[in-house]
Motif scaffolding. Structure first.
Motif, PDB file in Angstrom:
ATOM      1  N   GLU A 199       8.950   6.603   4.503  1.00 49.23           N
ATOM      2  CA  GLU A 199       8.051   5.453   4.581  1.00 49.23           C
ATOM      3  C   GLU A 199       6.893   5.544   3.598  1.00 49.23           C
ATOM      4  O   GLU A 199       6.270   4.537   3.280  1.00 49.23           O
ATOM      5  CB  GLU A 199       7.521   5.309   6.009  1.00 49.23           C
ATOM      6  N   SER A 200       6.610   6.727   3.098  1.00 50.62           N
ATOM      7  CA  SER A 200       5.505   6.888   2.153  1.00 50.62           C
ATOM      8  C   SER A 200       5.775   8.078   1.245  1.00 50.62           C
ATOM      9  O   SER A 200       6.612   8.943   1.549  1.00 50.62           O
ATOM     10  CB  SER A 200       4.183   7.104   2.909  1.00 50.62           C
ATOM     11  N   ALA A 249       6.754  14.016   0.210  1.00 54.95           N
ATOM     12  CA  ALA A 249       6.225  15.302  -0.243  1.00 54.95           C
ATOM     13  C   ALA A 249       6.376  16.364   0.838  1.00 54.95           C
ATOM     14  O   ALA A 249       6.737  17.516   0.547  1.00 54.95           O
ATOM     15  CB  ALA A 249       4.753  15.152  -0.640  1.00 54.95           C
ATOM     16  N   VAL A 250       6.102  15.993   2.075  1.00 53.85           N
ATOM     17  CA  VAL A 250       6.261  16.947   3.181  1.00 53.85           C
ATOM     18  C   VAL A 250       7.713  17.384   3.302  1.00 53.85           C
ATOM     19  O   VAL A 250       8.017  18.573   3.487  1.00 53.85           O
ATOM     20  CB  VAL A 250       5.768  16.324   4.505  1.00 53.85           C
ATOM     21  N   ALA A 251       8.633  16.422   3.191  1.00 46.94           N
ATOM     22  CA  ALA A 251      10.058  16.745   3.276  1.00 46.94           C
ATOM     23  C   ALA A 251      10.498  17.636   2.121  1.00 46.94           C
ATOM     24  O   ALA A 251      11.278  18.579   2.312  1.00 46.94           O
ATOM     25  CB  ALA A 251      10.879  15.458   3.299  1.00 46.94           C
ATOM     26  N   SER A 300       0.808  -1.225   0.000  1.00 48.95           N
ATOM     27  CA  SER A 300       0.000   0.000   0.000  1.00 48.95           C
ATOM     28  C   SER A 300       0.839   1.272   0.000  1.00 48.95           C
ATOM     29  O   SER A 300       0.506   2.229  -0.689  1.00 48.95           O
ATOM     30  CB  SER A 300      -0.937   0.004   1.220  1.00 48.95           C
ATOM     31  N   ALA A 301       1.930   1.288   0.767  1.00 46.71           N
ATOM     32  CA  ALA A 301       2.744   2.506   0.871  1.00 46.71           C
ATOM     33  C   ALA A 301       3.822   2.536  -0.210  1.00 46.71           C
ATOM     34  O   ALA A 301       4.318   1.500  -0.648  1.00 46.71           O
ATOM     35  CB  ALA A 301       3.379   2.590   2.254  1.00 46.71           C
ATOM     36  N   HIS A 302       4.154   3.735  -0.619  1.00 47.00           N
ATOM     37  CA  HIS A 302       5.186   3.953  -1.638  1.00 47.00           C
ATOM     38  C   HIS A 302       6.464   4.389  -0.935  1.00 47.00           C
ATOM     39  O   HIS A 302       6.597   5.539  -0.505  1.00 47.00           O
ATOM     40  CB  HIS A 302       4.713   5.024  -2.619  1.00 47.00           C
ATOM     41  N   ARG A 303       7.406   3.487  -0.784  1.00 43.71           N
ATOM     42  CA  ARG A 303       8.679   3.820  -0.140  1.00 43.71           C
ATOM     43  C   ARG A 303       9.524   4.693  -1.067  1.00 43.71           C
ATOM     44  O   ARG A 303       9.532   4.502  -2.288  1.00 43.71           O
ATOM     45  CB  ARG A 303       9.462   2.559   0.210  1.00 43.71           C
ATOM     46  N   TYR A 338       4.390  14.760  12.497  1.00 44.15           N
ATOM     47  CA  TYR A 338       3.630  13.509  12.490  1.00 44.15           C
ATOM     48  C   TYR A 338       2.825  13.493  11.188  1.00 44.15           C
ATOM     49  O   TYR A 338       1.968  14.359  10.972  1.00 44.15           O
ATOM     50  CB  TYR A 338       2.718  13.456  13.715  1.00 44.15           C
ATOM     51  N   VAL A 339       3.087  12.542  10.328  1.00 49.29           N
ATOM     52  CA  VAL A 339       2.470  12.501   8.996  1.00 49.29           C
ATOM     53  C   VAL A 339       1.474  11.359   8.914  1.00 49.29           C
ATOM     54  O   VAL A 339       1.799  10.208   9.246  1.00 49.29           O
ATOM     55  CB  VAL A 339       3.549  12.342   7.906  1.00 49.29           C
ATOM     56  N   LYS A 340       0.246  11.664   8.465  1.00 49.24           N
ATOM     57  CA  LYS A 340      -0.790  10.635   8.339  1.00 49.24           C
ATOM     58  C   LYS A 340      -1.777  11.083   7.259  1.00 49.24           C
ATOM     59  O   LYS A 340      -1.941  12.271   6.984  1.00 49.24           O
ATOM     60  CB  LYS A 340      -1.519  10.480   9.673  1.00 49.24           C
ATOM     61  N   ASN A 341      -2.472  10.124   6.663  1.00 46.43           N
ATOM     62  CA  ASN A 341      -3.492  10.483   5.676  1.00 46.43           C
ATOM     63  C   ASN A 341      -4.798  10.851   6.373  1.00 46.43           C
ATOM     64  O   ASN A 341      -5.007  10.556   7.555  1.00 46.43           O
ATOM     65  CB  ASN A 341      -3.702   9.346   4.673  1.00 46.43           C
TER      66      ASN A 341
END
Length: 245
Positions: free
Chosen positions: A66-67, A72-74, A43-46, A124-127
């Motif tokens: 990890e995703s 994108a945030v970085a 599911s996640a795009h490393r 803290y990154v979350k969808n």
């Protein structure tokens, strides 16, 4: 041939593989974090990328994300000229969690941003779907309550749903051209942006003495620095609407 449900289930199961270890090429600093997120995921795009900051003396260093959302945030943070350094997968913070046998859990913050003035922000990154869950909200409250001053000056939550696919594509393009700065060209295009009449990016480029490629690259750098504005949720092109912020 009869449908074999058990065969399908066996085929769907995958043997656990060790986490990917990315060796640092010559001239690049190795990955240096408390946790390696480079495991296989359906599911996640490393993402793994070499990035340079003043904290690394402008020497590229390998960073694992990890995703795609974390990446994108970085990327967006790296476009801030006041960003001094980036850290990923920070040492774990232990927080109370009465719903398991141990009574606690460990959390590895996704990112920590350090700015020129020394201010540090833990991210803290979350969808969006996950952030709506009540237990995630309780977990965030528990984690943030355990963030001490020696770890970060503030902790924030970032919703990756805010980063659409065009938004992420634009971030990658801006970051790429910011790696080859040309202040002289940027100043020329910015002066044209303040003195000429235009609606689309192609109108601005046509009234600028730079070549089309030079003006395009300068436009992306100006947007990245907040000196020119455009719709981040539409892929940048010469038909993009641009304006002064």
């Amino acid at each position: 041939m009869a449908y074999d449900e058990e065969y399908e289930l066996q085929a769907a199961r995958r043997e656990a593989l060790p986490k990917l270890e990315v060796p640092a090429p010559f001239g690049v600093l190795p990955y240096n974090a408390a946790r390696n997120p480079m495991s296989r995921s359906n599911s996640a795009h490393r993402v793994s990328m070499a990035m340079a900051f003043r904290a690394t003396a402008m020497v590229p260093q390998i960073f694992h994300f990890e995703s795609g959302g974390e990446f994108a945030v970085a990327l967006e943070a790296s476009l801030d000229p006041e960003l001094y350094g980036l850290e990923v997968q920070l040492p774990p913070i232990r927080y109370p969690w009465p719903w398991n046998k141990k009574g606690y859990r460990d959390h590895y913050f996704d990112l920590r941003l350090t700015f020129d003035d020394g201010f540090r922000t833990a991210v803290y990154v979350k969808n969006g779907k996950a952030l709506k869950r009540e237990w995630i909200k309780a977990e965030i409250d528990a984690i943030f309550s355990c963030v001490t001053e020696d770890f970060a000056d503030e902790a924030i939550v970032v919703n990756t749903d805010d980063y659409s696919r065009p938004y992420r594509d634009n971030l990658r393009r801006m970051w790429k051209h910011c790696q080859s700065p040309c202040e002289a060209n940027d100043d020329i295009l910015e002066e044209a942006a303040h003195t000429k009449n235009y609606w689309l990016l192609k109108d601005l480029v046509a009234q600028c003495p730079l070549t089309g490629a030079e003006a395009w690259q300068s436009a992306l750098r100006l947007i990245a620095r907040g000196r020119l504005a455009a719709d981040m949720n539409a892929v940048f092109c010469h038909q993009s609407r641009v304006w002064l912020p």
